[in-house]
Write a protein that holds these residues in place. Structure first.
Motif, PDB file in Angstrom:
ATOM      1  N   GLY A  24       4.470  31.028  10.344  1.00 61.94           N
ATOM      2  CA  GLY A  24       3.480  29.986  10.580  1.00 61.94           C
ATOM      3  C   GLY A  24       3.008  29.228   9.353  1.00 61.94           C
ATOM      4  O   GLY A  24       2.143  28.362   9.463  1.00 61.94           O
ATOM      5  N   TRP A  25       3.590  29.517   8.175  1.00 64.71           N
ATOM      6  CA  TRP A  25       3.061  28.908   6.952  1.00 64.71           C
ATOM      7  C   TRP A  25       4.061  28.016   6.237  1.00 64.71           C
ATOM      8  O   TRP A  25       3.760  27.477   5.175  1.00 64.71           O
ATOM      9  CB  TRP A  25       2.559  30.000   6.009  1.00 64.71           C
ATOM     10  CG  TRP A  25       1.500  30.838   6.628  1.00 64.71           C
ATOM     11  CD1 TRP A  25       1.674  32.058   7.226  1.00 64.71           C
ATOM     12  CD2 TRP A  25       0.111  30.515   6.771  1.00 64.71           C
ATOM     13  NE1 TRP A  25       0.467  32.509   7.724  1.00 64.71           N
ATOM     14  CE2 TRP A  25      -0.501  31.593   7.456  1.00 64.71           C
ATOM     15  CE3 TRP A  25      -0.668  29.414   6.384  1.00 64.71           C
ATOM     16  CZ2 TRP A  25      -1.864  31.599   7.763  1.00 64.71           C
ATOM     17  CZ3 TRP A  25      -2.018  29.429   6.690  1.00 64.71           C
ATOM     18  CH2 TRP A  25      -2.603  30.505   7.365  1.00 64.71           C
ATOM     19  N   GLN A  26       5.268  27.872   6.805  1.00 65.08           N
ATOM     20  CA  GLN A  26       6.257  27.033   6.118  1.00 65.08           C
ATOM     21  C   GLN A  26       5.776  25.590   6.008  1.00 65.08           C
ATOM     22  O   GLN A  26       6.127  24.883   5.067  1.00 65.08           O
ATOM     23  CB  GLN A  26       7.599  27.104   6.849  1.00 65.08           C
ATOM     24  CG  GLN A  26       8.258  28.477   6.697  1.00 65.08           C
ATOM     25  CD  GLN A  26       9.474  28.649   7.580  1.00 65.08           C
ATOM     26  OE1 GLN A  26      10.424  27.895   7.482  1.00 65.08           O
ATOM     27  NE2 GLN A  26       9.437  29.629   8.452  1.00 65.08           N
ATOM     28  N   ARG A  27       4.962  25.148   6.961  1.00 68.94           N
ATOM     29  CA  ARG A  27       4.417  23.783   6.936  1.00 68.94           C
ATOM     30  C   ARG A  27       3.497  23.565   5.739  1.00 68.94           C
ATOM     31  O   ARG A  27       3.125  22.428   5.446  1.00 68.94           O
ATOM     32  CB  ARG A  27       3.670  23.505   8.239  1.00 68.94           C
ATOM     33  CG  ARG A  27       2.495  24.438   8.430  1.00 68.94           C
ATOM     34  CD  ARG A  27       1.885  24.385   9.831  1.00 68.94           C
ATOM     35  NE  ARG A  27       1.370  23.095  10.157  1.00 68.94           N
ATOM     36  CZ  ARG A  27       1.913  22.274  11.040  1.00 68.94           C
ATOM     37  NH1 ARG A  27       3.010  22.608  11.679  1.00 68.94           N
ATOM     38  NH2 ARG A  27       1.385  21.124  11.303  1.00 68.94           N
ATOM     39  N   PHE A  28       3.068  24.647   5.092  1.00 69.04           N
ATOM     40  CA  PHE A  28       2.225  24.538   3.901  1.00 69.04           C
ATOM     41  C   PHE A  28       3.006  24.846   2.625  1.00 69.04           C
ATOM     42  O   PHE A  28       2.412  25.093   1.577  1.00 69.04           O
ATOM     43  CB  PHE A  28       1.024  25.482   4.008  1.00 69.04           C
ATOM     44  CG  PHE A  28       0.084  25.147   5.135  1.00 69.04           C
ATOM     45  CD1 PHE A  28      -0.733  24.023   5.060  1.00 69.04           C
ATOM     46  CD2 PHE A  28       0.028  25.929   6.271  1.00 69.04           C
ATOM     47  CE1 PHE A  28      -1.595  23.704   6.100  1.00 69.04           C
ATOM     48  CE2 PHE A  28      -0.831  25.616   7.316  1.00 69.04           C
ATOM     49  CZ  PHE A  28      -1.647  24.498   7.233  1.00 69.04           C
ATOM     50  N   GLY A  29       4.329  24.887   2.744  1.00 69.26           N
ATOM     51  CA  GLY A  29       5.140  25.145   1.562  1.00 69.26           C
ATOM     52  C   GLY A  29       5.346  26.615   1.258  1.00 69.26           C
ATOM     53  O   GLY A  29       5.840  26.959   0.185  1.00 69.26           O
ATOM     54  N   ILE A  30       4.943  27.478   2.193  1.00 72.19           N
ATOM     55  CA  ILE A  30       5.065  28.920   1.971  1.00 72.19           C
ATOM     56  C   ILE A  30       6.381  29.415   2.566  1.00 72.19           C
ATOM     57  O   ILE A  30       6.639  29.230   3.756  1.00 72.19           O
ATOM     58  CB  ILE A  30       3.903  29.670   2.656  1.00 72.19           C
ATOM     59  CG1 ILE A  30       2.553  29.157   2.155  1.00 72.19           C
ATOM     60  CG2 ILE A  30       4.052  31.182   2.471  1.00 72.19           C
ATOM     61  CD1 ILE A  30       2.152  29.621   0.800  1.00 72.19           C
ATOM     62  N   GLY A  85      13.119  19.981   6.894  1.00 75.49           N
ATOM     63  CA  GLY A  85      12.918  21.424   7.033  1.00 75.49           C
ATOM     64  C   GLY A  85      14.226  22.191   6.996  1.00 75.49           C
ATOM     65  O   GLY A  85      15.271  21.680   7.400  1.00 75.49           O
ATOM     66  N   PRO A  95      10.842  25.901   2.077  1.00 80.14           N
ATOM     67  CA  PRO A  95      10.776  25.423   3.457  1.00 80.14           C
ATOM     68  C   PRO A  95      11.383  24.032   3.673  1.00 80.14           C
ATOM     69  O   PRO A  95      11.707  23.685   4.802  1.00 80.14           O
ATOM     70  CB  PRO A  95       9.273  25.391   3.754  1.00 80.14           C
ATOM     71  CG  PRO A  95       8.663  26.308   2.747  1.00 80.14           C
ATOM     72  CD  PRO A  95       9.512  26.200   1.521  1.00 80.14           C
ATOM     73  N   THR A  96      11.511  23.237   2.615  1.00 86.90           N
ATOM     74  CA  THR A  96      12.071  21.896   2.768  1.00 86.90           C
ATOM     75  C   THR A  96      13.065  21.649   1.640  1.00 86.90           C
ATOM     76  O   THR A  96      12.956  22.236   0.572  1.00 86.90           O
ATOM     77  CB  THR A  96      10.974  20.811   2.685  1.00 86.90           C
ATOM     78  OG1 THR A  96      10.315  20.911   1.412  1.00 86.90           O
ATOM     79  CG2 THR A  96       9.955  20.972   3.797  1.00 86.90           C
TER      80      THR A  96
END
Lengths: 257, 340
Positions: free
Chosen positions: B22-28, B234, B257-258
């Motif tokens: 759930g945290w890839q959207r924040f660069g994690i 992504g 993540p990206t």
């Protein structure tokens, strides 16, 4: 990086499989606020819909990566579900915000400022003035914890990346690369040009919400001097300094710009 | 209070569970075990739920002691050379480590990465919902890094060994594959038909540039249709990106993540552990499956993992007598009156 300009958006979007457990929904082939707005709108609508089997999404410049549980969904079922989603009700995501981020430019805080000035054959002060004149949009967070990819860098400052990337640049680095700008929250390797540093911690695990920026947020930079940087950085280190958003940037993050 | 003491960590030994969701959207980065079936096996043998955090190590596992209480441990992933005070523990078998005794985990003939699970798990603070270590961002584990000599890993209270140690028939795990199945895309249209043909028919070797973030492979050059930069998007686990070198890079658990290189294909989840267990010089090939097939293969794989417990049996009743059992029947200590 792809080009910019109109006519590059797809309607409907392309659904591209990414292995057994993910689907990339691609809205266009350019970096522009309209395409990015559609990405964020689908992301918000999907969060609202709370579709069983959707595990995690990653919104980017022009696409949404939807990671799913293949025990629950197939690519086809997910694509059909995504096509029927209406606009978000605003329950899924908070509205975009506007931030003013203090920056100490040049010297030890921005070791590439002079190089960038020489590259464009302008004074270092002019680089600072141009950078400060930008009204930036957070297109995506990626690469490293809290790393904000910004659009809106004045064209006069578009600068090719360094040929030789640095192994480590410090947290709080304010840099530019190509047509992009960034606020970087953790030490990372980088080939971008370092213009300054902010005392703002864009990522801090001590906070209930460790991440400051969201895609769709707007950012302006404000100049501070080295002494003010030192003072605010000490406060930030002790966890007692964090900027408040100035005002809503207008409309939900998923809305058009 | 009981602790597992790290006397000497194995190379790249660190805490991993099933990763950060759930945290890839924040660069994690997601992080998590690169061989989830092996993590699951180690936990099964230690009496834990399948996703409990364990120590993941590369090549060899290091040396450990228990302090404060006896702890049920298990090593899985391959035929690792496991000894307690010099007594060999059979592979794929749970065992108990009493205070004052020394566990050593050497290398395996058949695996690169192993997992050391402890009964009850480690009581470390989750970071963003997971104990998984991501060294580049300093998250998870003890302090966001690899294990060091002298580290103390706190063990769950009251996690005394329950029942006799068990052994697992490794046939209960999905077999390793040299031919890795992929779904083409999401950017297969950035390659020529010849480039895709090269990718699907060529043999690629694992290079020394291979870690939890990704594996650079060496082999026939894959032809792009145009530019090898894309607008960053992504990255799913198993993505095969092809940068300007025309050599593929497979992205694994610690991937960013990206990223901005076109991805010709994505290795399906069930085949990723095979790559994660491959060593430099090992070769792989790729075979395309369509998305529906990929989902069917994944569902069969999950069903196999869910049935892994059926391959458990009490330790020491099979081909080999382990030292714990020998102690248990009083043949090791020279005291035989109980059985005489």
């Amino acid at each position: 990086m792809g080009g910019t300009g109109a006519g590059a958006a797809y309607d409907p979007p392309r659904f591209l499989p990414a292995g057994d457990a993910a689907l990339t929904v691609e809205f266009g082939a350019a970096i522009d606020a309209e395409t990015n707005g559609r990405v964020l709108a689908l992301d918000a609508a999907l969060a609202d819909a709370a579709l069983p089997g959707v595990v995690e999404t990653v919104p980017t410049y022009r696409s949404l990566l939807v990671q799913f549980d293949p025990a629950v969904l197939t690519h086809g079922e997910l694509e059909e579900a995504l096509k029927t989603l209406g606009p978000a009700h605003g329950g899924g995501k908070a509205a975009a915000r506007r931030w003013t981020i203090p920056v100490a430019y040049g010297g030890e805080h921005g070791i590439d400022l002079e190089d960038v000035a020489r590259h464009h054959n302008i004074a270092a002060e002019e680089v600072v003035r141009l950078h400060l004149s930008g009204d930036y949009r957070v297109y995506m967070i990626g690469f490293a914890p809290g790393f904000a990819y910004l659009g809106g860098l004045p064209e006069q400052l578009h600068t090719p990346r360094r040929r030789d990337p640095r192994m480590k640049v410090p947290a709080g680095t304010i840099s530019i690369g190509g047509m992009q700008a960034s606020v970087c929250s953790t030490p990372i390797p980088s080939g971008w040009h370092l213009l300054g540093r902010t005392p703002v911690r864009g990522f801090d695990l001590r906070r209930p919400d460790p991440f400051l920026f969201r895609p769709g947020d707007r950012i302006r930079f404000a100049r501070i001097d080295a002494a003010e940087f030192k003072r605010l950085d000490a406060l930030a280190e002790s966890g007692s300094y964090l900027p408040e958003p100035d005002e809503p940037a207008g409309g939900p993050a998923g809305g058009e710009d | 209070m009981a602790d597992l003491i790290v006397v000497q960590p194995g190379p790249q030994a660190m805490i991993q569970d099933l990763g950060r969701v759930g945290w890839q959207r924040f660069g994690i980065a997601a992080a998590g075990a690169v061989d989830p079936p092996a993590l699951r096996a180690a936990n099964l043998l230690a009496g834990n739920p399948p996703g409990t955090a364990a120590i993941e190590f590369t090549l060899a596992g290091g040396e450990y002691e228990a302090e404060g209480a006896t702890v049920r441990l298990a090593v899985a992933g391959g035929d690792f050379q496991v000894t307690v005070d010099g007594d060999r523990v059979p592979p794929w078998t749970g065992f108990d480590l009493a205070p004052g005794r020394r566990l050593r985990i050497g290398a395996a003939r058949d695996a690169l990465r192993g997992y050391l699970a402890a009964g009850g798990g480690f009581t470390l603070p989750p970071r963003l919902g997971s104990l998984s270590t991501h060294v580049r961002s300093g998250l998870g584990g003890l302090d966001g890094g690899v294990l060091r000599a002298g580290d103390r890993l706190p063990l769950a209270a009251g996690a005394a060994p329950a029942g006799p140690p068990m052994t697992l028939d490794p046939q209960g795990l999905p077999p390793r594959r040299e031919i890795l199945r992929v779904v083409l895309g999401p950017q297969d249209d950035h390659f020529t038909a010849a480039g895709i043909e090269t990718f699907l028919t060529g043999t690629y070797a694992v290079t020394t540039d291979a870690d939890r973030m990704g594996y650079r492979l060496g082999g026939p050059e894959i032809e792009h249709a145009g530019d090898f930069n894309i607008i960053s998007d992504g990255i799913a686990a198993g993505s095969v990106q092809v940068p300007g070198t025309r050599q593929p890079i497979v992205l694994l658990a610690d991937r960013q993540p990206t990223g901005g290189y076109p991805k010709i294909a994505t290795i399906i989840t069930p085949d990723l552990p095979s790559l994660a267990q491959a060593r430099p010089g090992d070769t792989v090939r790729f075979q395309a499956v369509d998305p529906a097939e990929a989902v069917a293969i994944r569902r069969d794989w999950e069903a196999m993992l869910a049935r892994m417990g059926e391959w458990l049996a009490p330790a020491g009743l099979g081909r080999e007598l382990d030292s714990e059992r020998l102690l248990g029947i009083n043949l090791v200590g020279g005291v035989v009156d109980g059985l005489a």
